[in-house]
Scaffold this active site. Sequence first.
Site, PDB file in Angstrom:
ATOM      1  N   GLU A 208      -1.354  -1.456  -5.387  1.00 19.11           N
ATOM      2  CA  GLU A 208      -0.726  -2.719  -4.973  1.00 19.11           C
ATOM      3  C   GLU A 208      -0.565  -3.723  -6.122  1.00 19.11           C
ATOM      4  OE1 GLU A 208      -2.856  -3.972  -1.467  1.00 19.11           O
ATOM      5  OE2 GLU A 208      -2.046  -2.313  -0.278  1.00 19.11           O
ATOM      6  N   GLU A 326       0.002   4.623   1.824  1.00 20.76           N
ATOM      7  CA  GLU A 326      -0.991   3.967   2.667  1.00 20.76           C
ATOM      8  C   GLU A 326      -0.243   3.240   3.775  1.00 20.76           C
ATOM      9  OE1 GLU A 326      -4.338   2.108   0.492  1.00 20.76           O
ATOM     10  OE2 GLU A 326      -4.087   0.404   1.852  1.00 20.76           O
TER      11      GLU A 326
END
Length: 511
Positions: A208, A326
């Site tokens: 991220e 994810e």
Amino acid sequence: MGSQHLVLCFLLACFPSILAQEIAGANLGVNGGHVLAETDEKYVCATIDWWPHNKCNYDQCPWGYSSIMNLNLSHPLLAKAVQVTWFLIADDLIAFTHLRVRLGGSLEDQVVYDVPSLKLPCHPFWKQHDGLFGFSRGCLHIGRWDALNDFFSKTGAVITFGINALYGRKKSKNGVWVGPWDSSNAYDFMKYTVSKGYHIDSWEFGNELSGSGVGASVEATRYGKDLIKLNGIINDLYKKSPSKPLLLAPGGFFSEKWFAELLKVTGPGVLNGLTHHIYNLGAGNDPNLKKKIMDPYYLSKISETFSALNKTIHEHGPWAHAWVGEAGGAYNSGGHLVSDAFIDSFCALLWNRLMGKKVLSVDKATSPYLRSYAHCTKGRAGITLLLINLSKKTSFIVKLQNTMNKDLHISDDITFQEGSFTRGLKRTVSWVGSKASSNGQLHREEYHLSPKEGRLQSQTMVLNGKPLQLSEHGDIPRLEPALVHVYSPLYISPSSISFIVFPNFDAPACK
């Protein structure tokens, strides 16, 4: 008059709960002659995160001892959940493919590896006010890495490991981390992994950090240059190995400009998979969480993101594949009695057992609350439908057609006159194709999953009317289908998930 009563009694006996619900017809068309797309063999993935037990959100600390650092690897239930299993269909043993396990998450870019060259103390994560996500740097002990790999080897898990992509960088005033990636610690860790013969299917770079990032970010050009460096390390360390792991990145939220630049900088021969994350439900404490998760219009919005990602790959990096690395639904550890209840379930075990990698197109004339997916059945002939009924009050009677054929074998609809008890009730058939009569297999397999007592926030799932519970020895229960004649109506209850296997559906695309 008497014959009508006989037929009506038959229908009421088949569907005892119909009278309390609304009934709607659903016409589905599956093209058995054309493959629309393909998924990876190991499509379903489970992530083991780095969060320590004192990671808390909304006055709840749900992680317990489930992280890479402290998960009890000797717990028998854990091995049974991950390992290769077998199941019986039509007297044949069918393999459940190896489960992909991703090791990574938010603290991934604060992990150092306990190799001899490490010049820092090797300690676990602890709370630190000015640390990324409120935690200090943490260290993966080499003994723990050995134990993890022993567990993965015994259970047959396929491993994706996320590498710390912030090591050596400095945080600037605007939250962007600058400077080149220091690969020394990762190199020694990967070299140790190769020397021990530990099998890593794919290495993923960072978590991220794309776009504006979550807590931290790295600009795309710098990230791409470091990926080229990591790819060189992989090529060097695995030059004598029979196979080379895949390289994945960036494991973050999609930003069209950032992802496009990353592909331009890396070029062909570097990235195998472009991984992005999906948390389209918002925060775990959102009061509208339950409403969002049952709203088909809201859920469908995320498809726009995936379409944009595919377009970016097509235009700037057609050598790479789109991965969802994810997808937790709701971020910040999810929502209690939503993320950990039937309402957020998907039943990955049945997906792995039944849904093959070839995706077939589904044309439908029905409510958007009935979501439908078709794949070639895994390991055998025919197709499998996944039907998710998001409606809380409407049942669907499904009619399936093979759009490959013009000559369909479907019996006439029988429609009863509307009344207070039978409004909209239809008898339809869910079979088509010429093979059914040639080999005598005149049945389909039905797996109907529903929440116990009809409560969406129940933590007990029911399969074909039977609650699924672990055995006294901790074994996962057998997931057995109901065998139903192919010409009988296909009934989908409200708030349910159904896998329907058609062994004789005429699908040359599946051969």
